[in-house]
Design an enzyme around this catalytic site. Structure first.
Site, PDB file in Angstrom:
ATOM      1  N   HIS A 360       6.920 -11.375   4.976  1.00 43.64           N
ATOM      2  CA  HIS A 360       7.266 -10.777   6.263  1.00 43.64           C
ATOM      3  C   HIS A 360       7.759 -11.808   7.267  1.00 43.64           C
ATOM      4  CE1 HIS A 360       5.498  -7.258   4.466  1.00 43.64           C
ATOM      5  NE2 HIS A 360       6.342  -6.640   5.245  1.00 43.64           N
ATOM      6  N   ARG A 502       7.387   3.555  12.352  1.00 47.52           N
ATOM      7  CA  ARG A 502       6.546   3.587  11.151  1.00 47.52           C
ATOM      8  C   ARG A 502       5.106   3.329  11.563  1.00 47.52           C
ATOM      9  NH1 ARG A 502       7.662  -0.701   6.469  1.00 47.52           N
ATOM     10  NH2 ARG A 502       6.698  -2.107   7.975  1.00 47.52           N
ATOM     11  N   GLU A 604       8.396   3.127  -1.634  1.00 45.24           N
ATOM     12  CA  GLU A 604       8.255   1.707  -1.964  1.00 45.24           C
ATOM     13  C   GLU A 604       7.307   1.497  -3.130  1.00 45.24           C
ATOM     14  OE1 GLU A 604       7.624  -0.339   1.773  1.00 45.24           O
ATOM     15  OE2 GLU A 604       6.059   1.043   2.375  1.00 45.24           O
ATOM     16  N   ASN A 627      12.128  -3.853  -0.369  1.00 47.08           N
ATOM     17  CA  ASN A 627      11.322  -5.080  -0.475  1.00 47.08           C
ATOM     18  C   ASN A 627      10.073  -4.820  -1.298  1.00 47.08           C
ATOM     19  OD1 ASN A 627      13.156  -5.776   1.475  1.00 47.08           O
ATOM     20  ND2 ASN A 627      11.721  -5.526   3.161  1.00 47.08           N
ATOM     21  N   ASP A 628       9.371  -3.756  -0.935  1.00 50.89           N
ATOM     22  CA  ASP A 628       8.151  -3.459  -1.684  1.00 50.89           C
ATOM     23  C   ASP A 628       8.466  -2.778  -3.007  1.00 50.89           C
ATOM     24  OD1 ASP A 628       5.894  -4.501  -0.367  1.00 50.89           O
ATOM     25  OD2 ASP A 628       6.294  -3.133   1.280  1.00 50.89           O
ATOM     26  N   ARG A 638       5.731 -10.471  -3.456  1.00 50.55           N
ATOM     27  CA  ARG A 638       6.947 -10.822  -2.718  1.00 50.55           C
ATOM     28  C   ARG A 638       6.807 -12.071  -1.874  1.00 50.55           C
ATOM     29  NH1 ARG A 638       7.334  -5.802   1.569  1.00 50.55           N
ATOM     30  NH2 ARG A 638       8.265  -7.185   3.073  1.00 50.55           N
ATOM     31  N   CYS A 675      16.029   1.053   4.008  1.00 47.35           N
ATOM     32  CA  CYS A 675      15.714   0.159   5.126  1.00 47.35           C
ATOM     33  C   CYS A 675      15.208  -1.203   4.664  1.00 47.35           C
ATOM     34  CB  CYS A 675      14.712   0.808   6.071  1.00 47.35           C
ATOM     35  SG  CYS A 675      13.090   1.019   5.342  1.00 47.35           S
TER      36      CYS A 675
HETATM   37  C1  PEP Z   1      10.223  -2.601   2.543  1.00 44.23           C
HETATM   38  O1  PEP Z   1       9.195  -2.734   1.887  1.00 44.23           O
HETATM   39  O2  PEP Z   1      11.375  -2.662   2.038  1.00 44.23           O
HETATM   40  C2  PEP Z   1      10.146  -2.396   3.990  1.00 44.23           C
HETATM   41  C3  PEP Z   1      11.207  -2.098   4.692  1.00 44.23           C
HETATM   42  O3  PEP Z   1       8.946  -2.549   4.588  1.00 44.23           O
HETATM   43  P1  PEP Z   1       8.248  -3.962   4.875  1.00 44.23           P
HETATM   44  O4  PEP Z   1       9.242  -5.046   4.531  1.00 44.23           O
HETATM   45  O5  PEP Z   1       7.875  -3.984   6.303  1.00 44.23           O
HETATM   46  O6  PEP Z   1       7.092  -3.959   3.965  1.00 44.23           O
HETATM   47 MG    MG Z   2       7.297  -2.220   2.765  1.00 45.00          MG
END
Ligand code: PEP
Ligand code: MG
Length: 752
Positions: A360, A502, A604, A627-628, A638, A675
């Site tokens: 993050h 969110r 995710e 991402n997740d 990650r 996203c």
């Molecule tokens: C994701 O997981 O792609 C996402 C947008 O949420 P975050 O990166 O905040 O976990």
């Molecule tokens: Mg996420």
């Protein structure tokens, strides 16, 4: 055996340098295994040879001098095979080589283990015995464990040595490219906060300095508290938070409290941090014995004040930074909450020893448009206050480079700024591809962004507002009123366009400083909606704060993170219904109305693919968090730099899942956006367009570039290229897309 092993490992870790660590290891291992000899050979890869560097049993004259070329002798054989070789009679092995200078003639049995770090052969650890002896399985695992421990010590020492050899660190040090761009500034090394429980009581001869440091810390904590109280009083009326801060302030100003600590420093001749620990823990234990709820609550206050003092002391002792000049933040692990603490106007770059491209902190660095390199191996003390050149695009840093190199980078920074200005000129143009397809580009944010209102109007809304970022900035859970304040401000600043908020997504690598959760496997643990459904009051008050904030603006959408099952969606929706009803009842008497927000879920967790048809009737939209999704599809943390080479959305399985989700959702007639970070890169966005996605949400730093590129491409042509590939050979697919992008003279945006 386990105790012996632990003792050896401890002595290796505690050794002040590699030579001592190796000496401790050979002596103690020989003794523990009842062997006659234990030796370490380290690899010299440029010369393709091993050198005997430490031994208990071989001639000491040979140490540092004896050399074995790769493949030579049994040591070379272990290095070549990269496996444990255990021989009761080594002399009978075809690779046995007699080395007269080491005095090896009397040894018959041989147990050799490769020393490997991050897939690199660093050396060989050998145990020998005069008598023929087949070492048993427990001996093997004992020595394998030690070799693994030694590997990280050797790797670290080699890295330090490398830096000394390359005086002035003139060669780039490689890490993971986490946020594009370059910067040149002084390193500001951040040391983690001291934890009250983990302070070790340490003695000192310099009592005077410790007392002075403590007085400074008291003054600074008081200043911080005053500033916080001022900020709170400006934004809201007197509330619980300001009352707590007043209690802290009284404690800090209490002369008897300070006197106790000064007395402990002087009489016991201990460091200021030790005195804070002793005095505060004594106060806490007295209060805890008191039993009443009130007394118990006060222990929390003392702990918090102690923690504030410790963090000031830790800082004052080591540093005296001027956070008015530009800095590159360097830390063992840069967390998202640490990033938000540094004023953005001075933060020019981020270097984190731990972490990876989708930690993050890396995402935040990208959203702030600050170059970042993660997973880089450097000694923090050696870079502190040094001038760094940071190349977030290549994933490299240079420490104190000479002026010619600095100038070169300053020129790159100028050119990049120019490119940014060029794409920004088209920011306000509609996002339509050359074959006439409309694409929507929304913003990912965690705080309000530095944009003028009229610029904001050219965004297609906010697709992801990460509420946890505001939570990270607080020193305790924000109250409903405080939350309503943040949300209202944000919704207002984007009035007239949809804002998707969110719900709290903490857990994994997103930690709240005041809500510590210890888990062995946090990425698979108490994250996102799992945590807030277990603490429904958090979720309910978050919903209510959002809803109240949206009254009169009507631009609120809400989505929930980390969804795994239909039940979670139903529970979260039921709580939203309750929150809506409560807020509606409240405002009705004021003659106001409240629009029910659109409600969505994030995709995710891979399980979602198989329950889309069950979830679709319950929600208004889906949002894919690549991402997740990548993390959970590939079972790769990650934020772990060790496995970052496995983490990629360009894995056939991830791409096929993304294609499948797009197909299914379109069959279901539901709405979906993406996203995750994948859509902020040109290659990722192009592939997603080919899969049929048309709504994206990304960091501000990517928006102008992505809009600029979409306006120049033909989506139907891209779709053909992607459809011709069976998503097996992804490198070939990327090469074809790259050719297409180069043909449009857009290649430079691919690495950006
Ligand atoms: C994701 O997981 O792609 C996402 C947008 O949420 P975050 O990166 O905040 O976990
Ligand atoms: Mg996420």
């Amino acid at each position: 055996m386990l105790t012996l092993l632990r003792k050896i490992i401890e002595s290796v870790i505690a050794a002040p340098n590699l030579q001592d660590a190796m000496h401790n290891l050979v002596v103690k291992t020989k003794e523990s295994l009842n062997a006659d000899c234990c030796s370490i050979y380290l690899a010299e890869p440029n010369e393709k040879r091993f050198r005997l560097v430490s031994s208990d049993g071989l001639s000491q004259d040979a140490v540092g001098k004896t050399i074995l070329h790769y493949g030579d002798g049994l040591v070379g054989y272990v290095g070549k095979k990269l496996e444990v070789i255990n021989l009761a009679d080594a002399t009978a092995h075809p690779n046995f080589k007699y080395l007269p200078e080491v005095g090896e003639d009397c040894f018959r049995s041989f147990l050799g283990v490769p020393i490997v770090d991050q897939r690199q052969l660093l050396g060989v650890l050998v145990v020998q015995q005069k008598e023929p002896r087949k070492f048993d399985e427990s001996d093997e695992s004992f020595i394998v464990t030690l070799a693994a421990q030694l590997a990280s010590k050797v790797a670290h020492a080699q890295m330090l040595n490398q830096m000394k050899i390359e005086r002035c660190f003139s060669k780039p040090i490689k890490g993971i490219a986490a946020s594009n761009g370059q910067s040149v500034a002084r390193a500001f090394v951040w040391y983690p906060q001291l934890d009250l429980d983990h302070v070790v009581v340490t003695h000192t001869d310099d009592v005077f300095t410790q007392v002075e440091l403590f007085k400074q810390a008291i003054f600074q904590v008081q200043l911080d508290l005053d500033t916080l109280m001022l900020r709170i009083n400006q934004t809201s009326s007197k509330n619980e938070t300001s009352e707590i801060l007043e209690i802290y302030s009284m404690m800090i100003n209490d002369v008897s409290f300070s006197e106790k600590i000064v007395k402990a420093i002087s009489e016991q001749k201990i460091m200021a941090v030790s005195a804070v620990k002793i005095v505060c823990e004594e106060m806490i234990s007295k209060l805890a014995d008191g039993g009443s709820r009130y007394m118990q609550d006060r222990t929390v206050d003392i702990r918090d004040v102690a923690q504030r003092l410790l963090s000031k002391l830790a800082h004052n002792q080591a540093h005296n930074y001027d956070l008015n000049t530009p800095v590159i933040l360097v830390a063992e692990e840069v967390s998202a909450s640490l990033l938000v603490e540094i004023p953005t106007k001075v933060l020019k770059g981020v270097v984190s020893l731990k972490g990876s491209v989708n930690s993050h902190a890396a995402i935040m660095a990208r959203s702030l448009n600050i170059p970042a390199v993660m997973g880089v191996q450097i000694p923090l003390d050696a870079v502190d206050k040094k001038i760094l050149v940071l190349d977030g695009t290549k994933g490299e840093i240079l420490i104190e480079p000479d002026s010619a190199v600095r100038e070169e980078y300053e020129e790159i920074i100028r050119r990049r700024r120019h490119m940014q200005e060029m794409v920004e000129k088209e920011f306000c143009q509609p996002v339509v591809s050359t074959d006439g397809q409309r694409v929507w580009v929304a913003l990912n944010a965690g705080l309000d962004v530095d944009m003028k209102k009229e610029e904001k109007s050219f965004l297609d809304g906010v697709g992801l507002y990460r509420t946890e970022i505001q939570f990270m900035l607080q020193s305790s859970f924000p109250t409903e009123v405080e939350q309503q304040g943040f949300y209202a401000e944000f919704l207002r600043s984007f009035s007239g366009m949809p804002v998707c908020m969110r719900t709290l997504d903490v857990g994994g690598d997103k930690r709240l400083p005041y809500f510590k959760v210890e888990e062995i496997n946090p990425a698979l643990g108490w994250r996102g909606i799992r945590m807030t459904l277990d603490n429904q009051s958090i979720l309910l008050s978050q919903y209510k704060a959002m809803l109240r904030a949206s009254v009169g603006l009507d631009n609120l959408n809400i989505m929930i993170p980390m969804v795994t099952s239909v039940d979670e969606v139903m529970d979260a929706k039921r709580i939203l219904d309750d929150a809506y009803q409560e807020v509606l009842d409240e405002i009705k008497c004021e003659g106001k109305t409240l629009k029910y927000p659109k409600f969505g879920v994030m995709i995710e967790v891979p399980s979602m693919l198989f329950i889309l048809e069950d979830v679709a009737p319950l929600v208004d939209f889906f949002s894919i968090g690549t991402n997740d999704l990548t993390q959970y599809m590939l079972a790769v943390d990650r934020s772990n730099s060790r496995v970052s080479h496995i983490y990629t959305p360009y894995h056939p399985a991830v791409l096929r899942v993304l294609r499948e989700i797009g197909r299914k959702i379109s069959e279901l007639g539901s709405k979906v956006d993406v996203c995750g970070e994948m859509c902020g890169g040109v290659m990722g966005m192009v592939i997603l367009l080919a899969f049929g996605y048309r709504i994206f949400s990304m960091n501000l730093s990517s928006i102008a570039k992505i809009k600029y590129v979409i306006r120049r491409i033909d989506i139907s042509q891209i779709t053909r290229i992607v459809e011709e590939n069976d998503l097996k050979d992804i490198e070939a697919l990327k090469a074809r897309l790259s050719d297409y992008i180069s043909g449009l003279d857009l290649q430079r945006f691919v690495s950006e």
